[in-house]
Design an enzyme around this catalytic site. Structure first.
Site, PDB file in Angstrom:
ATOM      1  N   SER A 211       0.857  -1.192   0.000  1.00 23.74           N
ATOM      2  CA  SER A 211       0.000   0.000   0.000  1.00 23.74           C
ATOM      3  C   SER A 211       0.886   1.232   0.000  1.00 23.74           C
ATOM      4  O   SER A 211       2.051   1.162   0.402  1.00 23.74           O
ATOM      5  CB  SER A 211      -0.893   0.005   1.249  1.00 23.74           C
ATOM      6  OG  SER A 211      -1.664   1.196   1.332  1.00 23.74           O
TER       7      SER A 211
ATOM      8  N   TYR B  96      -1.617  -0.985  10.602  1.00 21.49           N
ATOM      9  CA  TYR B  96      -1.726  -1.337   9.181  1.00 21.49           C
ATOM     10  C   TYR B  96      -0.536  -0.786   8.401  1.00 21.49           C
ATOM     11  O   TYR B  96       0.094  -1.500   7.604  1.00 21.49           O
ATOM     12  CB  TYR B  96      -3.037  -0.785   8.616  1.00 21.49           C
ATOM     13  CG  TYR B  96      -3.183  -0.948   7.123  1.00 21.49           C
ATOM     14  CD1 TYR B  96      -3.554  -2.166   6.566  1.00 21.49           C
ATOM     15  CD2 TYR B  96      -2.961   0.132   6.265  1.00 21.49           C
ATOM     16  CE1 TYR B  96      -3.692  -2.317   5.193  1.00 21.49           C
ATOM     17  CE2 TYR B  96      -3.107   0.000   4.894  1.00 21.49           C
ATOM     18  CZ  TYR B  96      -3.468  -1.226   4.363  1.00 21.49           C
ATOM     19  OH  TYR B  96      -3.600  -1.360   3.002  1.00 21.49           O
TER      20      TYR B  96
END
Length: 258
Positions: free
Chosen positions: A143, A157
């Site tokens: 990401s 995350y």
């Protein structure tokens, strides 16, 4: 050029979101695709939807990527079904919210177990088959959040996504001599079920922050994964590529045209 018609592919987390987009691109390109996920009902739905869209076979495998034995069983099942594992798309991931002040041990462990350990376990389970392929490919869904940007309530995350890139670089070195490449895709904001749940205001704000003025689609990620899976991409390894419509480029909102 760029044929995937004889390639066997595993996509973890392939029943929805980015994983579903990746699986669909590979299926339409004629690859044999194994969709791995935890929910048998969601697997059945994804397999039914993708069956017949290409010339390859589509199967589903119930897998918990945070469990090493489950990943080993996934690899055995796919090898028995297809006779080879040429491409592994380590896509499974979770992104629950938790502030740094309130995050519990369990919340942190859950994210790291799925996103980091799950990536490592998935690759480890398939290494021998990828080596036997002669042109094995590992494609990790990371990401922009973590490696490049940050966002409130996603510190665990972000840490997991940055950790994937650290793993990717060393794995690329270790597997290069076997002809196996290891690369990562860093999606920006992609219009998935999870993003829809964030609400219209979040989607509108993120759209304004993207120079191309549009969110990405799961297929946008799938197209890059498909290219990295080809034999022609065999000299690309250890790379992390952002697919974000230019989201990380402006140094402030003022840099964007009105």
């Amino acid at each position: 050029m760029f044929s995937l018609a004889d390639r066997s592919v595993i996509v973890t987390g392939g029943t929805k979101g980015i994983g579903r987009g990746i699986a669909g691109v590979f299926a339409r390109a004629g690859a044999d695709v194994a969709i791995a996920a935890r929910s048998s009902d969601e697997i059945d739905s994804a397999v039914a939807e993708l069956s017949g869209v290409g010339d390859g076979r589509i199967i589903g495998v119930v897998t918990d990527v945070s469990n090493r034995s489950s990943c080993d069983e996934m690899a055995r099942t796919v090898l028995e079904a297809f006779g080879a594992i040429d491409v592994v798309c380590a896509n499974a991931g979770i992104f629950p919210e938790a502030s740094l002040e309130t995050m519990t041990d369990a919340q942190l462990s859950q994210v790291l177990d799925v996103n980091v350990k799950g990536t490592v376990f998935t690759v480890q389970a398939c290494v021998s088959s990828l080596t036997e392929s002669g042109s094995g490919r590992v494609i990790i869904t990371s990401s922009i959040t973590g490696p490049i940007t940050g966002f409130p309530n996603w510190s665990h995350y972000g840490a997991s996504k940055a950790a994937q890139l650290g793993f990717m670089r060393t794995a690329a070195i270790e597997l290069a001599a076997q002809g196996v490449t290891v690369n990562a895709i860093m999606p920006g904001n992609v219009l998935t079920e999870g993003l829809v749940e964030m609400g219209e205001d979040y989607i509108a704000g993120m759209t304004r922050a993207i120079p191309m003025k549009a969110l990405g689609t799961p297929e946008d990620i799938g197209h890059l994964a498909a290219f990295l899976a080809t034999r022609e991409a065999g000299y690309i390894t250890g790379q992390a590529i952002a697919v974000d419509g230019g989201q990380v480029l402006p140094e402030s909102p003022d840099a964007l045209p009105a």
